[in-house]
Design a protein around this motif. Sequence first.
Motif, PDB file in Angstrom:
ATOM      1  N   ASN A 104      60.884 157.843  37.341  1.00 15.84           N
ATOM      2  CA  ASN A 104      61.696 158.073  36.422  1.00 15.84           C
ATOM      3  C   ASN A 104      61.802 157.935  35.477  1.00 15.84           C
ATOM      4  OD1 ASN A 104      64.516 159.257  37.921  1.00 15.84           O
ATOM      5  ND2 ASN A 104      63.855 157.628  39.806  1.00 15.84           N
ATOM      6  N   GLY A 105      60.315 157.624  35.225  1.00 13.13           N
ATOM      7  CA  GLY A 105      60.347 157.607  33.830  1.00 13.13           C
ATOM      8  C   GLY A 105      59.927 156.020  33.017  1.00 13.13           C
ATOM      9  N   ILE A 106      60.343 154.409  34.071  1.00 18.62           N
ATOM     10  CA  ILE A 106      60.263 153.587  33.653  1.00 18.62           C
ATOM     11  C   ILE A 106      59.535 152.101  33.901  1.00 18.62           C
ATOM     12  CG2 ILE A 106      61.825 151.629  33.228  1.00 18.62           C
ATOM     13  CD1 ILE A 106      64.068 153.896  34.411  1.00 18.62           C
ATOM     14  N   SER A 107      58.796 151.915  32.791  1.00 20.16           N
ATOM     15  CA  SER A 107      57.792 150.776  33.747  1.00 20.16           C
ATOM     16  C   SER A 107      58.442 149.413  34.231  1.00 20.16           C
ATOM     17  CB  SER A 107      56.642 149.815  32.631  1.00 20.16           C
ATOM     18  OG  SER A 107      56.067 149.388  33.301  1.00 20.16           O
ATOM     19  N   SER A 108      58.612 149.220  35.445  1.00 23.29           N
ATOM     20  CA  SER A 108      59.757 147.990  36.101  1.00 23.29           C
ATOM     21  C   SER A 108      58.809 146.769  37.400  1.00 23.29           C
ATOM     22  CB  SER A 108      61.273 148.312  35.669  1.00 23.29           C
ATOM     23  OG  SER A 108      61.812 147.590  36.602  1.00 23.29           O
ATOM     24  N   ASN A 109      59.437 145.815  37.142  1.00 26.84           N
ATOM     25  CA  ASN A 109      58.626 145.183  37.964  1.00 26.84           C
ATOM     26  C   ASN A 109      60.087 143.977  38.227  1.00 26.84           C
ATOM     27  OD1 ASN A 109      57.549 143.794  35.267  1.00 26.84           O
ATOM     28  ND2 ASN A 109      57.993 141.858  36.709  1.00 26.84           N
ATOM     29  N   MET A 110      58.850 143.631  40.090  1.00 28.54           N
ATOM     30  CA  MET A 110      60.364 142.030  39.602  1.00 28.54           C
ATOM     31  C   MET A 110      60.051 141.085  39.430  1.00 28.54           C
ATOM     32  SD  MET A 110      60.942 141.083  44.197  1.00 28.54           S
ATOM     33  CE  MET A 110      60.840 142.404  44.218  1.00 28.54           C
TER      34      MET A 110
ATOM     35  N   GLU B 287      65.785 140.100  39.887  1.00 31.10           N
ATOM     36  CA  GLU B 287      66.105 140.489  39.161  1.00 31.10           C
ATOM     37  C   GLU B 287      64.433 141.780  38.664  1.00 31.10           C
ATOM     38  OE1 GLU B 287      68.575 139.713  35.573  1.00 31.10           O
ATOM     39  OE2 GLU B 287      67.603 137.792  35.807  1.00 31.10           O
ATOM     40  N   SER B 288      65.079 142.786  38.400  1.00 32.71           N
ATOM     41  CA  SER B 288      63.439 144.078  38.047  1.00 32.71           C
ATOM     42  C   SER B 288      63.866 143.473  35.950  1.00 32.71           C
ATOM     43  CB  SER B 288      64.702 145.645  38.001  1.00 32.71           C
ATOM     44  OG  SER B 288      65.790 145.793  37.003  1.00 32.71           O
ATOM     45  N   TYR B 289      62.444 143.976  35.669  1.00 35.02           N
ATOM     46  CA  TYR B 289      62.289 143.489  34.134  1.00 35.02           C
ATOM     47  C   TYR B 289      61.359 144.394  33.696  1.00 35.02           C
ATOM     48  CZ  TYR B 289      63.954 138.720  34.325  1.00 35.02           C
ATOM     49  OH  TYR B 289      64.735 138.049  34.987  1.00 35.02           O
ATOM     50  N   GLY B 290      61.778 145.400  32.559  1.00 34.14           N
ATOM     51  CA  GLY B 290      61.520 147.166  32.858  1.00 34.14           C
ATOM     52  C   GLY B 290      60.368 146.650  31.169  1.00 34.14           C
ATOM     53  N   SER B 291      59.252 147.202  30.685  1.00 34.36           N
ATOM     54  CA  SER B 291      59.190 147.540  29.476  1.00 34.36           C
ATOM     55  C   SER B 291      57.607 148.348  29.872  1.00 34.36           C
ATOM     56  CB  SER B 291      58.395 145.904  29.253  1.00 34.36           C
ATOM     57  OG  SER B 291      57.497 145.978  28.216  1.00 34.36           O
ATOM     58  N   ALA B 292      57.392 148.928  28.621  1.00 32.32           N
ATOM     59  CA  ALA B 292      56.199 149.550  28.765  1.00 32.32           C
ATOM     60  C   ALA B 292      54.896 148.719  28.071  1.00 32.32           C
ATOM     61  CB  ALA B 292      56.684 151.436  27.063  1.00 32.32           C
ATOM     62  N   SER B 293      55.568 147.722  27.226  1.00 30.99           N
ATOM     63  CA  SER B 293      53.845 147.385  27.026  1.00 30.99           C
ATOM     64  C   SER B 293      53.874 145.554  27.244  1.00 30.99           C
ATOM     65  CB  SER B 293      53.629 147.674  25.901  1.00 30.99           C
ATOM     66  OG  SER B 293      52.405 146.979  25.391  1.00 30.99           O
ATOM     67  N   GLY B 294      52.644 144.574  27.430  1.00 29.04           N
ATOM     68  CA  GLY B 294      52.850 143.671  27.589  1.00 29.04           C
ATOM     69  C   GLY B 294      52.617 142.601  28.682  1.00 29.04           C
ATOM     70  N   PRO B 295      52.239 141.890  29.118  1.00 26.10           N
ATOM     71  CA  PRO B 295      51.634 141.260  30.169  1.00 26.10           C
ATOM     72  C   PRO B 295      52.328 141.135  30.797  1.00 26.10           C
ATOM     73  CG  PRO B 295      51.405 139.718  28.528  1.00 26.10           C
ATOM     74  CD  PRO B 295      52.079 140.806  27.868  1.00 26.10           C
ATOM     75  N   PHE B 296      52.043 140.381  32.079  1.00 27.44           N
ATOM     76  CA  PHE B 296      52.680 139.807  33.246  1.00 27.44           C
ATOM     77  C   PHE B 296      52.648 138.729  33.506  1.00 27.44           C
ATOM     78  CE2 PHE B 296      51.071 143.752  35.766  1.00 27.44           C
ATOM     79  CZ  PHE B 296      52.463 144.514  36.302  1.00 27.44           C
ATOM     80  N   TYR B 297      53.473 137.901  33.266  1.00 27.45           N
ATOM     81  CA  TYR B 297      53.671 136.341  33.157  1.00 27.45           C
ATOM     82  C   TYR B 297      53.971 135.716  34.787  1.00 27.45           C
ATOM     83  CZ  TYR B 297      55.211 137.799  28.341  1.00 27.45           C
ATOM     84  OH  TYR B 297      55.247 138.717  27.212  1.00 27.45           O
ATOM     85  N   ARG B 298      54.072 134.612  34.891  1.00 27.62           N
ATOM     86  CA  ARG B 298      54.346 133.965  35.739  1.00 27.62           C
ATOM     87  C   ARG B 298      55.103 134.135  37.040  1.00 27.62           C
ATOM     88  NH1 ARG B 298      50.473 128.981  35.010  1.00 27.62           N
ATOM     89  NH2 ARG B 298      50.917 128.004  36.707  1.00 27.62           N
ATOM     90  N   GLU B 299      56.329 134.351  35.787  1.00 29.49           N
ATOM     91  CA  GLU B 299      57.192 134.876  36.552  1.00 29.49           C
ATOM     92  C   GLU B 299      57.461 136.103  37.444  1.00 29.49           C
ATOM     93  OE1 GLU B 299      57.154 133.587  33.740  1.00 29.49           O
ATOM     94  OE2 GLU B 299      58.687 132.688  32.718  1.00 29.49           O
ATOM     95  N   ASP B 300      56.447 136.590  37.092  1.00 24.86           N
ATOM     96  CA  ASP B 300      56.441 138.110  38.033  1.00 24.86           C
ATOM     97  C   ASP B 300      55.662 138.033  38.956  1.00 24.86           C
ATOM     98  OD1 ASP B 300      57.726 139.454  35.611  1.00 24.86           O
ATOM     99  OD2 ASP B 300      56.119 139.458  34.527  1.00 24.86           O
ATOM    100  N   SER B 301      55.217 136.819  39.397  1.00 25.72           N
ATOM    101  CA  SER B 301      54.001 136.343  40.345  1.00 25.72           C
ATOM    102  C   SER B 301      54.918 136.260  41.707  1.00 25.72           C
ATOM    103  CB  SER B 301      52.726 135.745  39.909  1.00 25.72           C
ATOM    104  OG  SER B 301      51.915 136.611  38.945  1.00 25.72           O
ATOM    105  N   PHE B 302      54.721 136.597  43.143  1.00 28.42           N
ATOM    106  CA  PHE B 302      54.804 135.832  44.013  1.00 28.42           C
ATOM    107  C   PHE B 302      54.097 136.074  44.663  1.00 28.42           C
ATOM    108  CE2 PHE B 302      57.805 138.393  41.859  1.00 28.42           C
ATOM    109  CZ  PHE B 302      59.086 137.745  42.627  1.00 28.42           C
ATOM    110  N   MET B 303      54.166 134.468  46.043  1.00 32.71           N
ATOM    111  CA  MET B 303      53.127 133.999  47.084  1.00 32.71           C
ATOM    112  C   MET B 303      53.507 134.477  48.472  1.00 32.71           C
ATOM    113  SD  MET B 303      51.669 130.501  45.683  1.00 32.71           S
ATOM    114  CE  MET B 303      53.591 129.359  46.065  1.00 32.71           C
TER     115      MET B 303
END
Length: 281
Positions: free
Chosen positions: A177-183, A199-215
């Motif tokens: 749907n044209g949106i860059s989003s991650n868990m 939550e979902s976090y949307g951004s067309a630019s920018g790095p991934f963060y530790r809060e975006d990583s899951f084990m």
Amino acid sequence: MSGRPSRLEHTVVSANPFTQQGRDLRAVPRSRGDDTRDQPEGRSKSGKQGKTGKGGEIIPPMQEMYYITPFSCSGQCIDAEMAIVQQSNQLSDAVVDCSNFSVSQLWTVNQDETFVTVESAAHPGSCISIDYIEGDDAMRIQAMCAGSVLTLGPCDEDSAEWYFTGGQLLSGFCWKNGISSNMGVFYDFTRNKCEPQLESYGSASGPFYREDSFMFFNSNVYFPPPPGGGPTVFPTAFPTGEPTIENTIPTYSPTYLPTANPTTSLAPSSLPSVSGAPSPA
């Protein structure tokens, strides 16, 4: 990403835990060059031996279950229970202390050719999803993908599709749907802990963060009780003995018990007299 001031500006890349399970859940697995060769009967391409049922059909091995742990939230797991208890389906109280006694913290990962779905083991058919309802317009979809609490939704909906990188989960639905989003989760540095919502976090630019990583931890992993909490003695599968006290049995015996024969006979004077009885001759 101005709405997430706690994030550190560096990228975290995690190894893919699923390759250790004999299968690759990345969206585009590498070809070995000889994948077209025939596989031995009774063995899947993953290398796991399946069982043979009636008629010779191959029964696949039981699917693995995992605890999903946000990398920034040490000792905490994603839990589906409150989304069901609150009847909202929202994963607003989903980041909780890991427990080996909570089936609601176990998840199965299902893969099609490109995307994966993350299905609750406690609530089959319910998967972690973007909060989308059929008929939502473009503005609503934008809001749900840009930053919103995730939900437990039907696993067969597009909103449940995620692209798994090996550490991050990217929304296939939002991307379509044209949106860059991650868990992701949010770490509150003022309280030194993770917020409870997933939550979902949307951004067309920018790095991934530790809060975006899951084990992803296999279901047989052991989680110690959290500091200052948790039971000190864990229940066993079967009782180790009989109860020591039964409420139906009195705890004290009577002080004096009746004997079989009286120890003192009645005196003659105490016997009742019979009036009107004939006297002996």
